[in-house]
Scaffold this active site. Structure first.
Site, mmCIF file in Angstrom:
data_model
loop_
_atom_site.group_PDB
_atom_site.id
_atom_site.type_symbol
_atom_site.label_atom_id
_atom_site.label_comp_id
_atom_site.label_asym_id
_atom_site.label_seq_id
_atom_site.Cartn_x
_atom_site.Cartn_y
_atom_site.Cartn_z
ATOM 1 N N CYS A 2 52.098 -37.087 4.607
ATOM 2 C CA CYS A 2 51.482 -36.015 3.822
ATOM 3 C C CYS A 2 52.456 -34.894 3.426
ATOM 4 C CB CYS A 2 50.314 -35.362 4.542
ATOM 5 S SG CYS A 2 49.030 -36.475 5.055
ATOM 6 N N LYS A 590 65.189 -53.028 2.121
ATOM 7 C CA LYS A 590 64.319 -52.427 3.137
ATOM 8 C C LYS A 590 63.122 -53.315 3.425
ATOM 9 C CE LYS A 590 63.053 -48.899 5.774
ATOM 10 N NZ LYS A 590 63.791 -48.771 7.048
HETATM 11 C C1 AGP Z 1 66.036 -53.277 10.526
HETATM 12 O O1 AGP Z 1 67.051 -52.350 10.617
HETATM 13 C C2 AGP Z 1 66.138 -54.175 9.400
HETATM 14 N N1 AGP Z 1 66.157 -53.458 8.175
HETATM 15 C C3 AGP Z 1 65.249 -55.426 9.405
HETATM 16 O O2 AGP Z 1 65.625 -56.224 10.477
HETATM 17 C C4 AGP Z 1 63.728 -55.181 9.481
HETATM 18 O O3 AGP Z 1 63.391 -54.707 10.735
HETATM 19 C C5 AGP Z 1 62.998 -56.507 9.187
HETATM 20 O O4 AGP Z 1 63.320 -56.923 7.884
HETATM 21 C C6 AGP Z 1 61.508 -56.386 9.350
HETATM 22 O O5 AGP Z 1 60.973 -55.418 8.493
HETATM 23 P P1 AGP Z 1 59.508 -54.862 8.714
HETATM 24 O O6 AGP Z 1 59.482 -54.144 10.013
HETATM 25 O O7 AGP Z 1 59.247 -54.009 7.522
HETATM 26 O O8 AGP Z 1 58.596 -56.070 8.760
#
Ligand code: AGP
Length: 595
Positions: A2, A590
């Site tokens: 928010c 991401k």
């Molecule tokens: C974490 O630093 C990574 N970017 C990657 O391992 C991530 O945790 C994984 O792709 C899972 O993503 P989520 O938690 O959005 O499902």
């Protein structure tokens, strides 16, 4: 997470464009709904709905809104689904007070019942509305606005800030308790917001608000008062000179470092939320009686599943099967039935590998719960129930604050399932603050030395094993070096052959596993290697390790959470020293929405 913005001007004027722009500049915090209210004499003009800022602005023609005071809010759903009625701002019972909040009022359910029993008109399930009614009650009893906010402070539990105003007046009022709030001082106006990006296009003269302060804004002056005794507080304004990019990073050079430092605060918020969440019992009741329980995720979220399974065993005597999501399908789906239950863990709530596993499990009748950060994501819409991670936007690709809040959530669930008092967990935010502050200089100094190597190992045991895997993943992700995370006892079964003079091996030592970790340390150091150990102060570690990075004392499970913080920092400093951008590592995204 928010965001709120309020503005008071000298006279009635077009406020729509200002409110839309302020809302746009708060979108980085994450949101599912948008609202705006302006106050003109005896009239409140309120327009709000689910959607993106530009969509809602176009649908409701926010640009045409005029008034002498205005409020806009971006909502990230926690209490109440994303909907028009739950969007903010909210009106009081007879529509002459309007307000919006940022944060979580954790006793919202109880407050709504109280307000309804007193005859107030409660229209939504959203806790922002509770802030408005909490003030309304005391205004109705004849209190001044500041007095009403002071009294409401005792009723509204949690971390939040809110802004509120009423018709036939020339002021807005606000209070800060845990969530961010900054005042902007302008020519012919004053404004207030959750964060600087919405203020800086209007003015660079600001006053930072501290917790427990009530603000009254007029167009030409502001007044700060203590919520404790109502006394006036004097604070000199400051002038912001940084660029907008620097401001959005909160003064940190990268989002990752900012998000690492946000971890104690978001841990505090998730603990508050869990303490009052009806979903917790729903999840635990089902887990208690389930035949088999699975924790499933990918990458960092899978490491949280591993840790969660250790905590459930150690703290609640409950066996859980942690499994990386794509392997769940071939290995466990054939065995599932309606007696099984699981928690699917995902920051984004959109990871395809996780959603595939979830769909397959649901087809077999398993009860599936979610643990997610992005509210409104597919995971939160398709599970039987879900718990929010309460982290706000995590912009940096490497997950940090969402990981530690996954860990905090699993700790909380394990404590509750084991019949332990979760009050013990209240010290976590402070322990995290202390850890980050105390280890950062030492870790920064070690980073260039470790950077000389492109092959690394990160070892742990028991509850620190998942942290070793997570530390190794962070290092791989943003330094581009190879780093293998493994059980410390497995190192001697093969990888030990890699050790040569100066070869660094990282250890995460739990307080009950020191003798075992010391064996591992000596296997490395007697071959000329360098054993860098994260652990609590311990003479055995001091006597045997090459470097000891000390974390504060706590029980073994909380210690495992603290142990990951220096590993996050190490990967960050190494990445920056290598000239990489830790926020956007090459080849990575991401959210992975592909198989
Ligand atoms: C974490 O630093 C990574 N970017 C990657 O391992 C991530 O945790 C994984 O792709 C899972 O993503 P989520 O938690 O959005 O499902």
């Amino acid at each position: 997470m928010c965001g709120i913005f309020g503005i008071v001007t000298e006279r009635e004027q077009p406020l729509g464009p200002i409110l839309i722009e302020a809302a746009r500049r708060l979108t980085y915090r994450g949101y599912d709904s948008v609202g705006a209210a302006t106050i003109r004499g005896s009239t409140v003009d309120l327009r709000k709905d689910v959607g993106r800022v530009d969509e809602v602005a176009a649908r409701y023609n926010l640009a045409e809104m005029t008034g002498q005071r205005g409020i806009t809010q971006l909502r990230w759903a926690t209490f109440g689904e994303p909907s028009q009625v739950n969007a903010q701002p909210h009106l009081d019972s007879d529509g002459d007070i309007v307000g919006a909040h940022n944060g979580n009022v954790v006793n919202n359910v109880e407050l709504r019942q109280l307000f309804m029993s007193e005859g107030l008109t409660v229209r939504s399930h959203n806790d922002g509305e509770s802030c408005v009614h909490a003030v309304e009650r005391y205004v109705n009893r004849g209190c001044s606005f500041v007095e009403a906010i002071r009294k409401a402070y005792d009723d509204l539990q949690g971390d939040y800030s809110y802004v509120v105003g009423r018709i036939d007046d020339d002021r807005l009022f606000a209070i800060k308790k845990g969530s961010g709030l900054v005042i902007g001082l302008g020519q012919g106006f004053n404004c207030i917001s959750s964060d600087l990006p919405s203020i800086l296009p209007l003015t660079r003269k600001i006053v930072r608000v501290l917790d427990g302060e009530i603000i009254t804004l007029w167009a030409d002056r502001v007044e700060l008062r203590s919520v404790v005794d109502g006394s006036v507080i004097h604070r000199e304004p400051e002038t912001i000179t940084e660029t907008m990019d620097a401001v959005q990073k909160g003064g940190y050079p990268h989002f990752m470092l900012k998000e690492i430092h946000e971890q104690p605060q978001v841990a505090r918020e998730v603990l508050h939320l869990l303490a009052s969440s009806p979903e917790v019992d729903k999840v635990l009741d089902r887990i208690r009686e389930a035949r088999n329980v699975y924790f499933t995720g990918c990458g960092t979220s899978y490491h949280a599943c591993l840790a969660g399974a250790v905590y459930f065993a150690q703290l609640a005597g409950k066996a859980v099967i942690p499994v990386v999501a794509p392997q769940f399908v071939p290995q466990y789906v054939p065995t599932l039935n309606a007696q099984d239950a699981g928690i699917f863990v995902s920051q984004s709530g959109e990871t395809k590998d996780v959603l595939n596993a979830l769909n397959a499990a649901e087809t077999k009748g398993m009860t599936c719960f979610g643990l997610a950060n992005v509210i409104g994501s597919t995971l939160t819409k398709t599970t039987a129930g879900w718990l929010p991670l309460c982290c706000g936007y995590e912009i940096s690709v490497p997950a940090t604050k969402t990981f530690t809040n996954q860990i905090v959530t699993f700790l909380f669930l394990a404590y509750r399932l084991g019949g332990r008092s979760t009050k013990e967990l209240d010290s976590i935010p402070e322990l995290m603050e202390h850890t980050i502050a105390s280890v950062a200089p030492q870790v920064e100094a070690i980073a260039p030395q470790v950077n000389a190597w492109n092959d690394l190992y990160c070892l742990g045991y028991g509850s620190t094993y998942p942290m070793a895997l997570e530390g190794a993943l962070k290092l791989k992700e943003i330094t581009y070096a190879h780093c293998e995370g493994m059980l410390s006892t497995e190192f001697k079964h093969g990888p030990l052959s890699a050790v040569s003079k100066g070869f660094p091996v990282l250890f995460a030592a739990g307080p009950e596993d020191v003798p075992l970790i010391v064996s591992g340390i000596n296997e490395v150091t007697c071959r000329g290697g360098r054993a860098i150990v994260v652990g609590q102060e311990d003479s055995r570690l001091r006597a045997n390790a090459s470097d000891v990075i000390v974390i504060p004392g706590s029980n073994p499970q909380v210690a495992s959470l603290l142990a990951v913080l220096p590993l996050q920092l190490l990967s960050y400093y190494m990445s920056v020293a290598r000239g990489n951008d830790p926020d956007f590592p090459r080849n990575l995204s991401k959210t992975l929405t592909v198989d």
